[in-house]
Design an enzyme around this catalytic site. Structure first.
Site, PDB file in Angstrom:
ATOM      1  N   ASP A   1       0.753   4.887   7.549  1.00  0.00           N
ATOM      2  CA  ASP A   1       1.444   4.566   6.401  1.00  0.00           C
ATOM      3  C   ASP A   1       2.492   3.820   6.451  1.00  0.00           C
ATOM      4  OD1 ASP A   1      -1.357   4.124   6.112  1.00  0.00           O
ATOM      5  OD2 ASP A   1      -1.228   4.811   3.386  1.00  0.00           O
TER       6      ASP A   1
ATOM      7  N   LYS B   1       1.512  -0.581   3.768  1.00  0.00           N
ATOM      8  CA  LYS B   1       1.828  -2.035   3.099  1.00  0.00           C
ATOM      9  C   LYS B   1       3.056  -1.557   2.544  1.00  0.00           C
ATOM     10  CE  LYS B   1      -2.279  -0.054   1.545  1.00  0.00           C
ATOM     11  NZ  LYS B   1      -3.135   0.790   0.736  1.00  0.00           N
TER      12      LYS B   1
ATOM     13  N   MET C   1       5.203   4.519  -7.149  1.00  0.00           N
ATOM     14  CA  MET C   1       5.012   3.235  -7.319  1.00  0.00           C
ATOM     15  C   MET C   1       5.435   1.842  -8.851  1.00  0.00           C
ATOM     16  SD  MET C   1       1.624   2.814  -5.949  1.00  0.00           S
ATOM     17  CE  MET C   1       1.160   4.129  -7.065  1.00  0.00           C
TER      18      MET C   1
HETATM   19  N1  SAH Z   1       1.209  10.029  -1.327  1.00  0.00           N
HETATM   20  C1  SAH Z   1       2.013   9.142  -1.613  1.00  0.00           C
HETATM   21  C2  SAH Z   1       2.625   8.173  -2.912  1.00  0.00           C
HETATM   22  C3  SAH Z   1       1.539   7.294  -2.701  1.00  0.00           C
HETATM   23  S1  SAH Z   1       1.931   5.699  -3.377  1.00  0.00           S
HETATM   24  C4  SAH Z   1       2.424  10.953  -1.673  1.00  0.00           C
HETATM   25  O1  SAH Z   1       1.832  11.673  -2.448  1.00  0.00           O
HETATM   26  O2  SAH Z   1       3.831  11.428  -2.191  1.00  0.00           O
HETATM   27  C5  SAH Z   1       3.644   5.512  -3.198  1.00  0.00           C
HETATM   28  C6  SAH Z   1       5.245   5.653  -3.906  1.00  0.00           C
HETATM   29  O3  SAH Z   1       5.518   6.442  -3.570  1.00  0.00           O
HETATM   30  C7  SAH Z   1       6.080   5.296  -3.889  1.00  0.00           C
HETATM   31  O4  SAH Z   1       5.834   3.534  -4.663  1.00  0.00           O
HETATM   32  C8  SAH Z   1       6.812   6.077  -4.436  1.00  0.00           C
HETATM   33  O5  SAH Z   1       7.726   6.011  -6.343  1.00  0.00           O
HETATM   34  C9  SAH Z   1       6.795   7.164  -4.156  1.00  0.00           C
HETATM   35  N2  SAH Z   1       7.013   7.473  -2.760  1.00  0.00           N
HETATM   36  C10 SAH Z   1       6.596   7.894  -2.037  1.00  0.00           C
HETATM   37  N3  SAH Z   1       7.703   8.939  -1.117  1.00  0.00           N
HETATM   38  C11 SAH Z   1       8.821   9.020  -1.675  1.00  0.00           C
HETATM   39  C12 SAH Z   1       9.914   9.247  -1.090  1.00  0.00           C
HETATM   40  N4  SAH Z   1      10.481   9.912  -0.325  1.00  0.00           N
HETATM   41  N5  SAH Z   1      11.265   9.006  -2.424  1.00  0.00           N
HETATM   42  C13 SAH Z   1      10.846   8.140  -3.656  1.00  0.00           C
HETATM   43  N6  SAH Z   1       9.478   7.907  -3.502  1.00  0.00           N
HETATM   44  C14 SAH Z   1       8.845   7.953  -3.302  1.00  0.00           C
END
Ligand code: SAH
Length: 501
Positions: free
Chosen positions: A34, A56, A171
């Site tokens: 991803d 995405k 998000m």
């Molecule tokens: N499965 C992922 C989340 C996926 S949804 C997890 O557990 O972290 C995607 C959202 O995750 C992004 O829109 C943002 O809000 C957050 N996100 C993921 N990586 C990030 C990062 N390094 N810094 C800040 N927000 C992050």
């Protein structure tokens, strides 16, 4: 055994991945990854691994979720090992649950490898513990971007508004005004601290703290973008006090490393440890010779020499490789005197059970010869295993004092034929602050790949040279390094960068 693995890649810092995840990345036949999974991990994949990107990013969907599910199932039926790699944790807003259900329905076994979720890691790297006894007794993970086809919000704003829970929104950047408004309308104090952390745990992490009342305006002013975690609650007030990552001297600084890939990891790791965004641009590659007859002969006649002088880590590695090929080991050196030109070379020898008799304080050929003379090298037979093409100063100086010097090439360095497009783009975007040169050949080859006149257009990029010889070569191209350490070693170079930053 299951052949499909839903794997969490962690929040982005290359160190924040589990051992189990690494194991699966290393062994999988098909990698489906991803947008938010750190692409650095793809280098662990086997050479023959099929790598598929289904990321995405905001509204831009490379593949819709149903197609991703179909793809996973189709690939899984081949019986090959599939790694479905997702940012953070696969079951935290990663649609891993849906993929799992599809797999179950298709009768395919799978395993889950949890990862460190951004909602915990990004705050932690911004100095915010998601729970703290003085501030809250709970934490909620909330989507800031609900499924747009849903008729009613699944978010119970009344509950969020009235609780003292730390709220962590994923998000949510696009909906920040709505989130702040809903919380205030439902009872959260307008003064409640709110933090936004973008690209948390990565070298380009940025964050700021505001209040529920002002955060939307502040984000707008800063043109704040995804991917960001939004944290609401008293714990955000600890941001300044507990900041550690954002204090790193090189955080966000772009540094180009021109060393050979095989040798670069030490420097790359230290720089990353200080927060730098490292751009590896290897200009040389370290290669085997076509023919090792000469080396073999020299090894078999090693007893002729009283001194062996190793001038590089590679010299040691390649010499020992040939030693092993003949079925010999470190004992061949017997009572011979051994010198290492520099601490890294000395370490490499120590790893092979050899404690060098001489390591100069500073590597300038003249000093080296002086030190060797003090240890009685005059007039003796000296073997120097090294690169095919290297500076002749040391052998020349030793010859001058009556040594019988044999230079023995054990490897060669070649110009890497890489495209400079990526780093030129990075320079253009202002993403590069430093270029590091660790030898004259890195300088020469860098300017083979990047036109010096192009490089001259970026006078704000600082040049760091490991020592005076490399600096001379830079000057030949018309560049003066602004950074040169006192101690001509990799740790010395990093210290000099830290002083500058
Ligand atoms: N499965 C992922 C989340 C996926 S949804 C997890 O557990 O972290 C995607 C959202 O995750 C992004 O829109 C943002 O809000 C957050 N996100 C993921 N990586 C990030 C990062 N390094 N810094 C800040 N927000 C992050």
């Amino acid at each position: 055994m299951a052949n499909v693995f839903l794997v969490g890649a962690g929040p982005g810092d290359p160190g924040m991945v589990t051992l189990r995840a690494k194991e699966i990345i290393e062994t999988c036949d098909i990698m489906i990854y991803d947008y938010l999974a750190n692409v650095d991990f793809l280098k662990w994949c086997k050479a023959e691994c099929e790598i598929l990107y289904v990321g995405k990013k905001g509204g831009d969907h490379t593949l819709p979720q149903e197609k991703i599910n179909e793809l996973i199932i189709e690939k899984a039926r081949s019986g090959k090992i599939i790694c479905r790699l997702k940012g953070g944790d696969p079951y935290v807003f990663g649609r891993g649950g849906e993929e799992g259900e599809e797999l179950v329905e298709a009768g395919i076994d799978f395993e889950v490898v949890p990862g460190i979720t951004a909602g915990v890691a990004a705050p932690a790297y911004a100095g915010i513990p998601v729970t703290h006894r003085d501030h809250t007794t709970s934490v909620c993970f909330i989507t800031g971007h609900e499924d747009p086809t849903k008729s009613e919000s699944g978010n119970n704003w009344a509950v969020y508004g009235q609780s003292n829970s730390t709220l962590v929104f994923y998000m949510g950047v696009g909906n920040l005004p709505m989130i702040a408004k809903n919380l205030m309308e439902n009872g959260r104090d307008a003064e409640t601290p709110v933090a936004l952390v973008r690209w948390g745990t990565r070298c380009n992490q940025t964050s700021f703290v505001s209040t529920l009342e002002n955060v939307a305006e502040e984000a707008e002013k800063r043109q704040w973008k995804a991917p960001s975690i939004i944290i609401v609650g008293g714990v955000c007030s600890l941001h300044d006090k507990l900041a550690w990552f954002e204090k790193k001297a090189l955080l966000g600084k772009g540094v180009i490393v021109t060393r050979a890939r095989e040798q670069a990891s030490g420097l790359v790791n230290i720089l990353q440890g200080h927060g730098a965004c490292v751009h590896e641009f290897p200009t040389i590659s370290v290669e085997h010779l076509d023919d090792y007859n000469e080396v073999e002969t020299a090894i078999l006649q090693l007893a002729r020499y009283q001194w062996v002088v190793f001038t590089s880590v590679n010299g040691v590695k390649f010499f020992w490789e040939q030693l092993a090929a003949i079925g010999l080991d470190s004992r061949i050196f017997g009572g011979m005197q051994i010198a290492a030109i520099g601490p890294a070379t000395a370490e490499e020898l120590k790893a092979r059970g050899i404690i060098p008799d001489f390591v100069p304080e500073k590597y300038v050929a003249e000093h080296v010869v002086e030190g060797l003379l003090e240890r009685g090298i005059q007039g003796q037979d000296v073997l120097i295993p090294r690169a095919r093409v290297a500076r002749e100063v040391l052998p020349e100086e030793l010859k001058k004092v009556g040594c019988n010097v044999t230079v023995l090439p054990v490897y060669e360095t070649k110009l890497v034929q890489a495209s400079s497009k990526e780093i030129e783009d990075a320079m253009d975007k202002g993403a590069i602050n430093y270029v590091t040169f660790t030898s004259s050949s890195t300088v020469e080859n860098f300017f083979e790949l990047v036109n010096p006149d192009v490089f001259r257009q970026y006078p704000e990029i600082k040049i760091a040279s490991i020592g005076p010889v490399t600096t001379k070569t830079l000057e030949r191209f018309g560049f003066t390094p602004s950074i040169e350490p006192e101690d001509y070693t990799i740790p010395g170079l990093v210290d000099a960068l830290l002083m500058d930053a």
